[in-house]
Design an enzyme around this catalytic site. Structure first.
Site, mmCIF file in Angstrom:
data_model
loop_
_atom_site.group_PDB
_atom_site.id
_atom_site.type_symbol
_atom_site.label_atom_id
_atom_site.label_comp_id
_atom_site.label_asym_id
_atom_site.label_seq_id
_atom_site.Cartn_x
_atom_site.Cartn_y
_atom_site.Cartn_z
ATOM 1 N N CYS A 67 0.781 -1.238 0.000
ATOM 2 C CA CYS A 67 0.000 0.000 0.000
ATOM 3 C C CYS A 67 0.819 1.297 0.000
ATOM 4 O O CYS A 67 0.789 2.069 -0.960
ATOM 5 C CB CYS A 67 -0.927 0.017 1.211
ATOM 6 S SG CYS A 67 -2.015 -1.407 1.333
ATOM 7 N N HIS A 72 -2.754 6.457 4.224
ATOM 8 C CA HIS A 72 -1.713 5.461 4.515
ATOM 9 C C HIS A 72 -0.302 5.945 4.172
ATOM 10 O O HIS A 72 0.547 5.170 3.730
ATOM 11 C CB HIS A 72 -1.998 4.138 3.798
ATOM 12 C CG HIS A 72 -1.565 2.953 4.625
ATOM 13 N ND1 HIS A 72 -1.749 1.656 4.213
ATOM 14 C CD2 HIS A 72 -0.943 2.883 5.839
ATOM 15 C CE1 HIS A 72 -1.271 0.831 5.132
ATOM 16 N NE2 HIS A 72 -0.771 1.553 6.129
#
Length: 503
Positions: free
Chosen positions: A84, A139
């Site tokens: 991610c 993130h």
């Protein structure tokens, strides 16, 4: 008339004179042309083979299939990383993620985040008068004490720090422009698309160009679509077709039946597709379709249900039991530097610039989006740092792109490299896979990354071996030597920039 005659006499033929005159007339109009709006949809853990237009025999994705018919479908598109956070950092900075300190996900090593010193795509677009908006999964660090989306160029943001681990239905950890929102009574993908649509409609000056990044949680775990979506795939036909799908040549869990869970994954991808459709319909209703670039892609390859090795001999890990994504014909899944870990869907629509229904086989990497859009709108990419990506506009039109710095991908540093290699580098169809010297027992991650050397290599040719099953080290020793030299030089360059985090 020869070129020599032209330069000697200075005479300009009538046809050339007329062409120059036309350009002079058109120049003001060209320079005053409105820059395109830019929308990027970034799925989370969606595999290369998970869309109908990429050959999935089961999952229904009519809106994305239509988008592909209206633009170009990329067959050699890659995320900037294999998990991610690195992928998101590479997309926003145009830089291989390890240069900016993303050796794994944000916070691993402790304190790692997208540094304020990094120059991001929205920051650059604002120089051209763009409105900028981020919705979804960030993130790239914490919202408190570390740079948030607003600090990296987004005028408006509505986001979660990480995934919807409290569940994709009514997630409770959204923050809007620094203020906690509380529980949102919608599924994650629906909530962020509604926010994006509302933001587009409420902009004070609707004639200004805008940049919108829609960063999904789906189809990352936990996977829980509305029952109406999962029910579509609860039937014998789905069971029959699923049994023939290849999951990156990675074995499924041993001794634990999970086949009944596939309907949740398939339903989630269809739910995601519907949310894309709603935003594109809103774009059309606002009359912005013809002046907008739309990109759909994913942050890495698909997650795989936990295997015996991954779980440390702990058989129960139900969070991954609903992961049924596929990388199509490619080897590997999320975390792998093999193709299946980073080759992802890539669809781009730009009316009037990209041929509708076209297919491009040229490599486009996640680090290319920044220089590509800078070029498209007339903004200079940063010149005071290494930008690994290139302007990929020619590739979007099926033409070859010169790539001074090879495209590369790294394996997240906090996983055990006994099972997976650490680095991949492409040169045409040839790909070199490399392993780092192991991390010492008491060695901090940053210290290891900044000092380790590549110690063994494997050469493959994807043009003849999609499965990456046949090593070419002995058959192509000169190519192996050339690629090793390139990879070692590239890795040394990355190490020189790699930040030293707390551990």
């Amino acid at each position: 008339m020869s070129m020599g005659t032209f330069h000697k006499t200075g005479r300009i033929p009538n046809l050339i004179r007329q062409a120059l005159a036309s350009l002079l007339i058109l120049a003001p109009a060209l320079s005053a042309a409105k820059p395109p709006n830019i929308i990027i949809f970034l799925a989370d853990d969606l595999g290369y083979g998970d869309l109908g237009c990429y050959g999935h025999p089961i999952i229904q994705t009519p809106h994305l299939d239509s988008l592909a018919n209206e633009g170009v479908r990329l067959t050699d598109c890659h995320s900037a990383g294999t998990v991610c956070s690195p992928s998101r950092a590479g997309l926003l900075t145009g830089r291989t993620p390890y240069r900016s300190g993303f050796y794994s996900i944000a916070g691993q090593p402790r304190g790692s985040h997208l540094l304020k010193e990094e120059i991001t795509l929205p920051t650059l677009l604002k120089q051209k008068g763009y409105d900028t908006c981020f919705v979804g999964k960030w993130h790239l660090g914490k919202f408190t004490g570390q740079p948030d989306p607003g600090a990296h160029g987004f005028d408006h943001w509505f986001a979660t720090e990480v995934n919807a681990f409290d569940g994709p239905e009514s997630p409770s950890k959204f923050v809007r422009n620094g203020d906690k929102v509380g529980e949102v009574s919608q599924w994650y993908c629906d909530a962020i698309v509604k926010e994006a649509i509302d933001w587009m409609a409420a902009r004070p000056d609707p004639e200004k160009p805008f940049f919108l990044l829609v960063s999904y949680h789906e189809p990352h775990t936990p996977i829980l679509p509305p029952e109406s979506y999962s029910k579509r795939y609860d039937n014998p036909r789905t069971d029959t077709l699923e049994s023939a799908i290849d999951y990156g040549q990675v074995h499924r869990p041993l001794g634990r039946p999970i086949e009944e869970n596939k309907k949740y994954y398939y339903g989630t991808v269809t739910q995601l597709d519907d949310s894309v459709g709603r935003l594109l319909e809103s774009l059309e209703a606002q009359g912005k379709t013809e002046e907008s670039i739309v990109v759909f892609t994913s942050d890495n390859g698909p997650e795989t249900p936990v295997t015996f090795e991954e779980s440390g001999n702990q058989w129960e890990d139900p969070i991954r039991d609903r992961c049924f994504g596929t990388p199509g014909p490619w080897h590997g899944m999320k975390r792998y530097v093999l193709e299946g870990g980073h080759r992802v869907p890539g669809i781009v629509r730009w009316p009037g610039e990209i041929e509708a229904g076209s297919i491009s086989k040229e490599l486009v990497n996640g680090t290319d989006w920044l220089p590509t859009f800078c070029h498209a709108v007339g903004v200079d990419a940063p010149s005071d740092r290494i930008i690994d990506g290139v302007n990929a506009l020619p590739a979007l039109k099926g033409r070859e792109v010169e790539r001074p710095i090879p495209a590369c991908w790294m394996y997240p540093a906090n996983y055990d490299s006994r099972y997976l290699p650490n680095m991949a580098m492409r040169d045409g169809d040839q790909v070199l896979i490399g392993w780092f010297a192991p991390k010492g027992d008491k060695q901090a991650t940053s210290e290891w990354i900044r000092s380790t050397k590549l110690e063994r290599f494997t050469l493959y040719d994807l043009g003849i071996d999609r499965s990456q099953a046949y090593e070419l080290n002995d058959k192509l020793p000169d190519e192996l030597k050339r690629m090793k030299s390139k990879m070692n030089t590239l890795w040394s360059s990355i190490q020189k920039e790699a930040p030293d985090w707390a551990n």
